[in-house]
Scaffold this motif. Structure first.
Motif, PDB file in Angstrom:
ATOM      1  N   ASN A   1       0.589  -1.254   0.057  1.00 47.29           N
ATOM      2  CA  ASN A   1       0.237   0.087  -0.074  1.00 47.29           C
ATOM      3  C   ASN A   1       1.076   1.284   0.472  1.00 47.29           C
ATOM      4  O   ASN A   1       0.978   1.999  -0.369  1.00 47.29           O
ATOM      5  N   ARG A   2       1.889   1.318   0.529  1.00 46.16           N
ATOM      6  CA  ARG A   2       2.462   2.360   0.969  1.00 46.16           C
ATOM      7  C   ARG A   2       3.188   2.491  -0.258  1.00 46.16           C
ATOM      8  O   ARG A   2       3.631   3.581  -1.581  1.00 46.16           O
TER       9      ARG A   2
ATOM     10  N   ARG B   1       0.724   3.850  -3.168  1.00 45.13           N
ATOM     11  CA  ARG B   1       0.607   5.252  -2.805  1.00 45.13           C
ATOM     12  C   ARG B   1       1.385   6.146  -3.660  1.00 45.13           C
ATOM     13  O   ARG B   1       1.071   7.538  -3.528  1.00 45.13           O
TER      14      ARG B   1
END
Lengths: 333, 158
Positions: free
Chosen positions: A70-71, A74
């Motif tokens: 997810n990081r 993003r």
């Protein structure tokens, strides 16, 4: 006859007889049975607890991967609009097997617009390059792969060289910047970006940071270790760079990573000119001239505010009153 | 099975009985362990008179029924009958060669299963015959092999 009698007696007596036998003749056996069942229960509990612990551990590991992914995503999402080059997002899976260290399997290929030897980047910096191109997949090598080489420079433009995979004295996988002229000493922690030499990697992609001097290359040259910006564990999602986007005036890739190249601000141009690793010619220094006189600021044009913003198709400006103060709407017939 | 003294044979049969309960009840192996109770009875009944063999069968059945309330009384009856028939079998089944022993153990164990099944069926708890036959055949083969091994061991030790 006795057997038939046993069959015929009432259940209460039958239980008494059975209990008497169990508590006397068969007592050792039943005690052994209890012990065995207790042991089996303990082993079963341990197995069940181990299974639950393993399931929880695997769940947590999966969650941590999701969080890291997810990081990454993003970061890539915020990074894409800053890129001045076309790109193709791709998923990269590490190839396992003998001789495949530092090899990535990409989910895109020439059919998706990927070109041979295209650079791979993430929001942190350079990952590697495409090595074999298929229609809808590709093999790429990252910076850890033996044989990988990239022309780099420090952001101040003082030091140029080639970065190759190496191991530092602690055994950590890093890049070795070599050859560096003996009189050139890059600061520890200074950012190293691609220099654009050779035309393979565009200029300005962050590669890593200088972490110290390596072993002497001999003669008048030095070697410096670079800790790459992109960890091998952060290469699950990459961007495959393409051509510069037409119409974008800012073609400096370093700005996409927030890195400011200071080459034009180098004062000691003489040293740059004679340095053996100065492959990139200096940009001509423009004479400093007086700044142009400031243009008078124009008064802002009054903005028309529609008194009937409720009507469809009428603009509404946020932060401003929908109806000017003191305005009286006309009375409707 | 004429070798050895009487007490040695008694100890051997008792060891089989103890081992049966240790394996099936104490260690919880259940039907993974052979039916050493039937083997012990079949071996003993070849040396005992019919009445004594039936009494032994009754006693062993009482023990079996004590740990398995489902067959309480029925096991005594079945084993008593088996002991009696085993003792009478000396009249028409002579010799202790391995083939005879295997057939004896196989037929005895199968007969015990059948009698027990009939007694359970009479009480409305027998189940289907096919559900009995295949496990009973396998258990009989198993008991025959183990009985032969036990007899051989006894001959060696006695």
């Amino acid at each position: 006859m006795l057997s038939l009698l046993l069959l015929a007696i009432p259940p209460a007596y039958r239980d008494s007889v059975g209990h008497a036998v169990r508590s006397t003749v068969l007592y050792p056996v039943l005690a052994m049975q209890h012990g065995a069942s207790d042991r089996a229960g303990r082993y079963a509990d341990a197995s069940r607890l181990r299974a639950e612990r393993d399931s929880l551990a695997s769940y947590l590991v999966g969650q941590s991967n999701l969080a890291a992914e997810n990081r990454e995503l993003r970061a890539l999402l915020g990074f894409r609009p800053r890129l001045t080059y076309s790109f193709v997002p791709a998923e990269a899976d590490r190839v396992s097997g003998p001789g495949s260290d530092g090899t990535l399997q990409l989910s895109v290929g020439s059919g998706d617009g990927v070109k041979p030897d295209a650079p791979l980047v993430t929001a942190e910096g350079l990952v590697g390059k495409v090595s074999r191109l298929g229609d809808h997949d590709a093999l790429a090598i990252d910076w850890t792969r033996d044989g990988f080489a990239v022309a780099v420079m420090t952001v101040d433009g003082e030091t140029y060289g080639i970065a190759n995979p190496a191991k530092d004295p602690h055994g950590e996988q890093v890049l070795a910047l070599t050859p560096v002229a003996f009189h050139t000493v890059p600061d520890t922690g200074s950012i190293v970006v691609t220099s654009g030499d050779g035309g393979l990697f565009p200029r300005g992609i962050p590669v890593g940071k200088v972490i110290g001097q390596g072993k002497q290359a001999g003669g008048w040259q030095r070697t410096y270790y670079i800790r790459p910006m992109v960890n091998p564990a952060q290469m699950a999602h990459v961007l495959v760079l393409g051509d510069p986007q037409p119409g974008r005036s800012d073609q400096d890739l370093a700005a996409a990573w927030g890195v400011r190249l200071m080459q034009t601000q180098v004062a000691d141009t003489t040293a740059r000119a004679v340095a053996p690793d100065a492959a990139t010619p200096m940009a001509p220094v423009r004479p400093q001239s007086a700044p142009p006189a400031a243009r008078p600021r124009l008064r802002p044009r009054p903005r028309q505010v529609d008194p009937t913003p409720e009507l469809p198709g009428r603009p509404v400006f946020p932060g401003q009153p929908r109806v000017p103060p003191g305005f009286q709407p006309p009375a409707r017939p | 099975m004429t070798e050895g003294t009487r007490w040695k044979f008694l100890v051997f049969v008792a060891a089989l009985v103890v081992l049966h309960f240790v394996l099936r009840v104490g260690l919880g192996l259940g039907f993974l362990a052979p039916d050493l109770l039937v083997i012990a009875l079949l071996l003993a009944s070849r040396r005992l008179r019919p009445g004594t063999a039936a009494a032994l069968g009754f006693f062993l059945g009482l023990l079996e029924g004590s740990v398995n309330d489902f067959v309480f009384g029925r096991a005594s009856l079945a084993l008593a009958l088996l002991g009696y028939l085993g003792s009478r079998s000396r009249e028409w089944l002579a010799g202790d060669d391995p083939l005879t022993l295997v057939a004896y153990f196989f037929a005895g164990t199968l007969l015990y299963s059948l009698v027990l099944f009939i007694l359970l069926a009479a009480a409305g708890a027998g189940g289907s015959l096919m559900a009995l036959l295949i496990p009973a055949l396998l258990a009989s083969l198993y008991a025959a092999a183990v009985g032969l091994g036990a007899s051989t061991l006894y001959r060696t030790l006695a």
